[in-house]
Motif scaffolding. Structure first.
Motif, mmCIF file in Angstrom:
data_model
loop_
_atom_site.group_PDB
_atom_site.id
_atom_site.type_symbol
_atom_site.label_atom_id
_atom_site.label_comp_id
_atom_site.label_asym_id
_atom_site.label_seq_id
_atom_site.Cartn_x
_atom_site.Cartn_y
_atom_site.Cartn_z
ATOM 1 N N ARG A 170 0.691 -1.142 0.071
ATOM 2 C CA ARG A 170 0.046 0.073 -0.107
ATOM 3 C C ARG A 170 0.924 1.234 0.021
ATOM 4 N N LEU A 171 0.385 2.197 -0.486
ATOM 5 C CA LEU A 171 0.907 3.657 -0.673
ATOM 6 C C LEU A 171 0.667 4.358 0.374
ATOM 7 N N LEU A 172 1.306 4.797 1.310
ATOM 8 C CA LEU A 172 1.143 5.608 2.593
ATOM 9 C C LEU A 172 1.226 7.144 2.240
ATOM 10 N N LYS A 173 2.021 7.550 1.072
ATOM 11 C CA LYS A 173 2.056 8.841 0.683
ATOM 12 C C LYS A 173 1.837 8.836 -0.893
ATOM 13 N N TYR A 174 0.798 9.613 -1.591
ATOM 14 C CA TYR A 174 0.686 9.432 -2.901
ATOM 15 C C TYR A 174 0.162 10.623 -3.298
ATOM 16 N N VAL A 175 0.386 10.837 -4.701
ATOM 17 C CA VAL A 175 -0.048 12.106 -5.393
ATOM 18 C C VAL A 175 -1.592 12.145 -5.626
ATOM 19 N N ILE A 176 -2.402 13.154 -5.337
ATOM 20 C CA ILE A 176 -3.639 13.165 -5.404
ATOM 21 C C ILE A 176 -4.121 14.563 -6.058
ATOM 22 N N LYS A 177 -5.112 14.544 -7.061
ATOM 23 C CA LYS A 177 -5.278 15.767 -7.774
ATOM 24 C C LYS A 177 -7.063 15.987 -7.446
ATOM 25 N N ALA A 178 -7.064 17.478 -7.191
ATOM 26 C CA ALA A 178 -8.574 17.613 -7.144
ATOM 27 C C ALA A 178 -8.967 18.894 -7.717
ATOM 28 N N THR A 179 -10.358 18.737 -7.991
ATOM 29 C CA THR A 179 -10.720 20.039 -8.885
ATOM 30 C C THR A 179 -11.858 20.729 -7.893
ATOM 31 N N VAL A 180 -11.602 21.767 -7.791
ATOM 32 C CA VAL A 180 -12.251 22.814 -7.030
ATOM 33 C C VAL A 180 -13.172 23.874 -7.592
ATOM 34 N N GLU A 181 -14.363 23.692 -7.630
ATOM 35 C CA GLU A 181 -15.203 24.798 -8.274
ATOM 36 C C GLU A 181 -15.723 26.023 -7.318
#
Length: 199
Positions: A170-181
């Motif tokens: 499992r990845l404990l630190k990973y890149v995440i991409k969010a879209t905020v409107e």
């Protein structure tokens, strides 16, 4: 460009998200007996409030700052929901909608049905607004960050013990991409997508 997912794609993404959520605990530095869910009040690491001299008058920079603040608040509320077996904690709808809201609600409920909660703290590292489109009908900001879930522990509600049957890779630190409107009531996170990449 907004992409509509069919039922099969949504199911795959949801399964991946549940796996990511379940892939966060049982590190050696976790306490042997975590606090009960009712007394746990996890928090995210939020960016400091800007001083008046640091406040930008550039609309794009202001939008980025507000979107990032909303994103951090979203994760703060999501933590509360994952830690509460009753599925009531966390003011999720204040900071999230659409896919981002459904993902947290669904994943938390699925875990709680299996007698699991997640205790501890998640940290959003280096949240960076990679784009801001303020000219569209619904302005949006895209944020990239590193989600650190190494201090989260998947815990069995009945025993209070950490779950031990989690994926070893499992990845404990990973890149995440969010879209905020920006909606009439303010900024809301509509998508929050793990990229499957270590950071």
């Amino acid at each position: 460009m907004t992409r509509t997912l069919n039922r099969q794609q949504w199911r795959k993404i949801t399964l991946a998200c549940v796996t990511a959520v379940l892939a966060v605990g049982c590190t050696s530095n976790e306490p042997a007996s975590p606090k009960p869910p009712a007394t746990t009040a996890p928090t995210t690491t939020a960016a400091p409030e800007p001083t008046p001299s640091e406040t930008s008058t550039d609309p794009a920079e202001t939008a980025k700052s507000e979107a990032i603040a909303t994103y951090l608040s979203h994760w703060n509320e999501a933590e509360k929901r994952y830690a509460d077996k009753t599925d009531k904690a966390g003011d999720l709808k204040k900071y999230a909608a659409v896919d981002a809201l459904l993902k947290v609600e669904h994943d938390a409920k699925d875990m709680h049905k299996r007698g699991l909660v997640i205790l501890g703290e998640v940290t959003v590292l280096n949240p960076t607004a990679v784009s801001a489109d303020l000219d569209r009908k619904v302005p949006n900001v895209v944020i990239s960050s590193c989600l650190d879930v190494s201090r989260w522990t998947v815990t069995r509600v009945k025993s209070g013990e950490p779950a031990t049957d989690l994926p070893k890779d499992r990845l404990l630190k990973y890149v995440i991409k969010a879209t905020v409107e920006k909606w009439p009531q303010g900024w809301v996170v509509i998508r929050d997508e793990p990229q499957g990449t270590k950071c």
